[in-house]
Design a protein around this motif. Structure first.
Motif, mmCIF file in Angstrom:
data_model
loop_
_atom_site.group_PDB
_atom_site.id
_atom_site.type_symbol
_atom_site.label_atom_id
_atom_site.label_comp_id
_atom_site.label_asym_id
_atom_site.label_seq_id
_atom_site.Cartn_x
_atom_site.Cartn_y
_atom_site.Cartn_z
ATOM 1 N N PRO A 17 -83.133 15.210 85.524
ATOM 2 C CA PRO A 17 -83.284 13.940 84.803
ATOM 3 C C PRO A 17 -82.332 12.831 85.230
ATOM 4 N N THR A 18 -81.531 13.034 86.260
ATOM 5 C CA THR A 18 -80.547 12.028 86.647
ATOM 6 C C THR A 18 -80.933 11.312 87.934
ATOM 7 N N GLY A 19 -80.365 10.136 88.113
ATOM 8 C CA GLY A 19 -80.587 9.400 89.347
ATOM 9 C C GLY A 19 -80.072 10.144 90.558
ATOM 10 N N SER A 20 -78.945 10.825 90.399
ATOM 11 C CA SER A 20 -78.391 11.599 91.516
ATOM 12 C C SER A 20 -79.395 12.618 92.020
ATOM 13 N N ASP A 21 -80.099 13.274 91.097
ATOM 14 C CA ASP A 21 -81.085 14.269 91.505
ATOM 15 C C ASP A 21 -82.231 13.627 92.284
ATOM 16 N N PHE B 138 -90.336 23.357 96.026
ATOM 17 C CA PHE B 138 -89.336 22.975 97.019
ATOM 18 C C PHE B 138 -88.242 22.111 96.405
ATOM 19 N N HIS B 139 -88.577 21.362 95.370
ATOM 20 C CA HIS B 139 -87.540 20.659 94.607
ATOM 21 C C HIS B 139 -87.927 20.741 93.137
ATOM 22 N N ILE B 140 -87.118 21.444 92.364
ATOM 23 C CA ILE B 140 -87.445 21.666 90.965
ATOM 24 C C ILE B 140 -86.225 21.388 90.093
ATOM 25 N N GLY B 141 -86.426 21.459 88.799
ATOM 26 C CA GLY B 141 -85.349 21.293 87.828
ATOM 27 C C GLY B 141 -85.912 21.631 86.467
ATOM 28 N N THR B 142 -85.202 22.429 85.725
ATOM 29 C CA THR B 142 -85.719 22.886 84.435
ATOM 30 C C THR B 142 -86.120 21.726 83.529
ATOM 31 N N PHE B 143 -85.314 20.675 83.511
ATOM 32 C CA PHE B 143 -85.554 19.599 82.557
ATOM 33 C C PHE B 143 -86.288 18.404 83.169
ATOM 34 N N ARG B 144 -87.021 18.641 84.256
ATOM 35 C CA ARG B 144 -87.862 17.577 84.765
ATOM 36 C C ARG B 144 -88.993 17.344 83.764
ATOM 37 N N CYS B 145 -89.371 16.106 83.618
ATOM 38 C CA CYS B 145 -90.517 15.770 82.775
ATOM 39 C C CYS B 145 -90.370 16.199 81.330
ATOM 40 N N ASN B 146 -89.211 16.043 80.747
ATOM 41 C CA ASN B 146 -89.087 16.241 79.314
ATOM 42 C C ASN B 146 -90.091 15.336 78.608
ATOM 43 N N GLN B 147 -90.867 15.887 77.691
ATOM 44 C CA GLN B 147 -91.984 15.140 77.102
ATOM 45 C C GLN B 147 -91.519 13.978 76.215
ATOM 46 N N ALA B 148 -90.366 14.115 75.574
ATOM 47 C CA ALA B 148 -89.837 13.003 74.778
ATOM 48 C C ALA B 148 -89.472 11.832 75.687
ATOM 49 N N SER B 149 -88.855 12.144 76.828
ATOM 50 C CA SER B 149 -88.494 11.092 77.787
ATOM 51 C C SER B 149 -89.745 10.436 78.358
ATOM 52 N N LEU B 150 -90.764 11.235 78.627
ATOM 53 C CA LEU B 150 -92.019 10.677 79.143
ATOM 54 C C LEU B 150 -92.697 9.780 78.114
ATOM 55 N N ALA B 151 -92.625 10.166 76.853
ATOM 56 C CA ALA B 151 -93.191 9.312 75.809
ATOM 57 C C ALA B 151 -92.462 7.973 75.765
ATOM 58 N N ALA B 152 -91.135 8.031 75.930
ATOM 59 C CA ALA B 152 -90.352 6.792 75.983
ATOM 60 C C ALA B 152 -90.770 5.955 77.191
ATOM 61 N N ALA B 153 -90.974 6.619 78.326
ATOM 62 C CA ALA B 153 -91.373 5.901 79.540
ATOM 63 C C ALA B 153 -92.742 5.252 79.375
ATOM 64 N N ASN B 154 -93.664 5.953 78.722
ATOM 65 C CA ASN B 154 -94.981 5.376 78.444
ATOM 66 C C ASN B 154 -94.874 4.144 77.555
#
Length: 469
Positions: free
Chosen positions: A133-137, A323-339
């Motif tokens: 969830p970070t810019g660094s990632d 090949f590039h993953i992260g457990t907290f990618r696409c948290n649904q609350a964050s996606l709702a905020a993005a929408n």
């Protein structure tokens, strides 16, 4: 009534304690110092404990109110606790919060909506990937994809560039203070950015012959440069931590043209400059510069929910599942905020508002700075501002101590800003994109008063005055 007035806790600062920070803030700061690691940074320059915020106004635990012109390093683009965004998040949280990278209507809605925001020249030609969830990632993913796609390892980055604090991102970050005692794990070569105020070639804007581009061209084409053909060129379209450095209008298009002549990919780090901070989705749109890859984070969710995205041309996709993953990618609350953020941006024509407010704030700053002898240059695009302070306009010697004191004094008077630049001599202003004219007026009243007071103190200090001449 100002547009967006109802989205703010108020329209002015209000300091009610005898000292800042107040006693309750001091207590929490002391506890933090005992329990939290020493990497804590922001409370060192702005010692305060916050209690609540709405729009452009933050309130601390002692009841002091501040005008926030830093916006969580541009992560709070739509203002603190924007009720429209919070409502969408609350609805989503009742149903589903986290399901790794499985498809949901929430995610598909964002992907489809996001594609409509892209410039016409980019629509339908890019794909989106989510990692951590970070810019660094997002930067780590961009570097990884570029290397995998090209089969090469080298990265060209720029003086003054900041890309994050994880190993690969830090390797492409130029400020040496961030790398103290840390061996580099990245194959990175640094070159001059288009920083016309401090041209490393000693040129002025009138005498500039695009030496920075010639330097990059020579590095790529000279077989004796010592630099193997890189996988990608990584840069911020407008440098943020480096001092809000806005490049020469020809710089970004020419970098892309040069890179593509040599089969090198171009990565734009739009984590701070993007998401309508400058009035466009991407800052690069101001120069019609189209990268192969770009990264987003910070403003993508509007009010600080963690989310980042990697966006890249379909034809360079070479990696496969996992090949590039992260457990907290696409948290649904964050996606709702993005929408909800994209809905808010479109319904309120935020692009126009940012352009108008950027021009309004710029005019205020120019008028104020006419009487401030330590201001070397004002830089901005939209609501992305940097004010560079120097001991002398002629010598351009950085005036770091003035800026550090200025940040503290502004805070004590109710205005929150941050410091950046190569020499920590640039005052950075990143107000919420929903800032109003009234809030700008009150912020500039504080800015003018504190600048004039501090300038007078320095000028009447005999020891300091001697060093000016």
């Amino acid at each position: 009534m100002d547009k967006f007035q109802s989205y703010h806790l108020g329209d002015d600062a209000n300091i009610v304690t005898a000292t800042v920070p107040g006693e309750k803030s001091k207590q929490l700061l002391a506890i933090q110092g005992k329990l939290e690691g020493s990497v804590v940074s922001y409370p060192r320059g702005i010692p305060v404990a916050f209690e609540k915020g709405l729009g452009s106004v933050l309130e601390d635990v002692d009841g002091n109110r501040y005008l926030d012109f830093f916006s969580g390093a541009a992560a709070i683009n739509l203002g603190h606790s924007n009720p429209d965004i919070l409502a969408a998040v609350a609805t989503q949280q009742k149903n589903l919060v986290h399901v790794l990278d499985f498809p949901t209507r929430n995610k598909i809605e964002f992907l489809e909506k996001f594609n409509t925001q892209l410039p016409d020249s980019m629509k339908g030609k890019y794909k989106v990937s989510f990692g951590g969830p970070t810019g660094s990632d997002a930067i780590e993913a961009a570097i990884k994809l570029a290397r995998h796609s090209t089969g090469r390892s080298g990265i060209i980055a720029f003086y003054g560039g900041y890309h994050g604090m994880t190993a690969g991102a830090l390797g492409a970050t130029s400020l040496m203070a961030h790398k103290e005692k840390l061996p580099s794990v990245a194959d990175v070569q640094f070159v001059p950015y288009s920083y016309c105020y401090r041209c490393p070639f000693g040129k002025t804007q009138s005498s500039c012959e695009r030496e920075c581009l010639h330097f990059l061209k020579n590095l790529l084409e000279n077989p004796a440069s010592g630099v193997p053909k890189p996988a990608a060129i990584l840069l911020e379209p407008i440098q943020g931590e480096g001092g809000t450095v806005v490049p020469h209008p020809q710089f970004l298009p020419e970098v892309i043209k040069l890179a593509h002549q040599h089969d090198v990919l171009v990565i734009f780090d739009e984590i701070q400059s993007g998401y309508y901070r400058t009035g466009h989705l991407l800052a690069a749109e101001h120069w019609d510069a189209v990268p192969d890859i770009f990264t987003l984070s910070k403003g993508i969710s509007g009010i600080g929910f963690p989310l980042s995205a990697l966006v890249y041309k379909k034809e360079i996709e070479s990696w496969g599942p996992g090949f590039h993953i992260g457990t907290f990618r696409c948290n649904q609350a964050s996606l709702a905020a993005a929408n909800a953020t994209l809905t808010f941006i479109n319904e309120h024509d935020l692009s126009t508002h940012v352009s108008q407010m950027g021009a309004y704030l710029r005019s205020k700053l120019e008028t104020i700075c006419e009487s401030l002898q330590f201001v070397g240059e004002i830089r901005n695009q939209g609501l992305f501002f940097g004010i560079e302070y120097v001991r002398s306009v002629e010598s351009k010697e950085p005036f770091t101590e003035f800026v550090l004191q200025l940040r503290r004094r502004l805070f004590e008077n109710g205005l929150l800003v941050e410091v950046g630049g190569h020499f920590n001599n640039v005052l950075r202003l990143l107000p919420a994109l929903i800032v109003t004219e009234t809030i700008v007026d009150h912020a500039m009243e504080i800015f003018q008063k504190v600048n004039q007071q501090l300038q007078e103190e320095f000028l009447t200090n005999d020891e300091f005055s001697t060093t000016l001449h």
